[in-house]
Design an enzyme around this catalytic site. Sequence first.
Site, short mmCIF file in Angstrom:
data_model
loop_
_atom_site.label_atom_id
_atom_site.label_comp_id
_atom_site.label_asym_id
_atom_site.label_seq_id
_atom_site.Cartn_x
_atom_site.Cartn_y
_atom_site.Cartn_z
N SER A 179 0.86 -1.19 0.00
CA SER A 179 0.00 0.00 0.00
C SER A 179 0.89 1.24 0.00
O SER A 179 1.65 1.45 -0.94
CB SER A 179 -0.95 -0.03 1.21
N THR A 180 0.84 2.05 1.05
CA THR A 180 1.62 3.29 1.09
C THR A 180 3.11 3.01 0.97
O THR A 180 3.66 2.21 1.71
CB THR A 180 1.35 4.05 2.40
N HIS A 206 -2.72 -0.97 -3.31
CA HIS A 206 -3.88 -0.12 -3.05
C HIS A 206 -3.74 1.16 -3.89
O HIS A 206 -2.83 1.96 -3.66
CB HIS A 206 -3.96 0.26 -1.57
N MET A 299 0.03 1.03 5.08
CA MET A 299 -0.78 1.27 6.27
C MET A 299 -1.76 0.13 6.49
O MET A 299 -2.16 -0.56 5.54
CB MET A 299 -1.58 2.57 6.11
N ASP A 302 -4.11 -5.09 5.87
CA ASP A 302 -4.55 -5.90 4.74
C ASP A 302 -3.44 -6.86 4.33
O ASP A 302 -2.27 -6.46 4.23
CB ASP A 302 -4.91 -4.98 3.56
#
Length: 358
Positions: A179-180, A206, A299, A302
């Site tokens: 993600s991030t 993401h 973050m 998940d």
Amino acid sequence: MVGAATNGREGVELAEKLRPDVITMDYEMPVMDGISAVREIMRKHPIPVLMFSSLTYEGARVTLDALEAGAVDFLPKNFEEIARDNSQLQKILIERILDVARSRPGNRSPAPSRAEPSTPASRAPEPAGRPRPEPAPRQRPDTRAPAAPAGSPGETEAPRRHGRRGPAKHYAVVGIGTSTGGPVALQRVLTVLPATFPAPIVLVQHMPASFTPAFAERLNKLCRIEVRQAEDGDVLRPGLALLAPGGKQMMVENRGGQARIRILPGDERLNYKPCVDVTFGSLARSFPGKTLGVILTGMGSDGKEGCRMMKQSGSDIWSQDEKSSVIYGMPMAVAKAGLTDDVLSLDEIGPRLAEGVC
């Protein structure tokens, strides 16, 4: 301290003067554009930067450039894209700014444009042929957390780290979730892999639907392996990495010895579209004991339940370490749950894949 700049050059100067905890930045500014400003800030005094972006193909391209320059994350300029009302918008902005402020600026050095041929990891291993997965019945995504098996590690167990490399191991497929910080992290990992990489790869990042086509194109230009956005019915094959399309869910279905991608509508009950848990869960069912799952910076948590399903089926899990993660959320969740076989720095993951997967 709080400050406001009217152009990019002034933003760089204020960043050095005020030393804020976080900076919000637009690309379109006079005197100096946002990408140039981010590069200057990262060069002089690294500070976490949150970019504002338009959700268009060109906006995606610019935002990816900003992330490569050192920005941590981004939000759409059109706030209606992320919030129904002002109270929800305020909550989202505050949470995102706080998360970005806790990131690690020093971990966002620019990703290499292409793996250097002189590095040991760039040596192409001998092709191992097409994987021969075992048939499995078609199943719909199940995002419920499965019960941990008896004797499984607890949620607070310290992650294991192996200093020695074992023998090369054949995996039917490699799954990577992030993600991030993920766009740059994926670039650093995938540019190391040779064109003859012997396993198919599925990628879950993401990202909005308007961004994933541009991101896949960028990776494909930089990597030796082929990278493209996944489409329903795509067949998995060695040397091909398929990126989950934004706004949808990606599953891998193994029927009759041939693995194919299934693209499903984004379920409104799920926070993430695409969701790592959904994709990894399908890998656990389709290739029990034959999958390598890799969780990179991001973050939240998940991927934890998808990794749990992989571990229960006998597959292996790697996670990125805290020091090299921009946001140590997703890999921490997997490591704390005792699901990680190897905790690796970002720069170790690509070479380990290139040299240790056969």
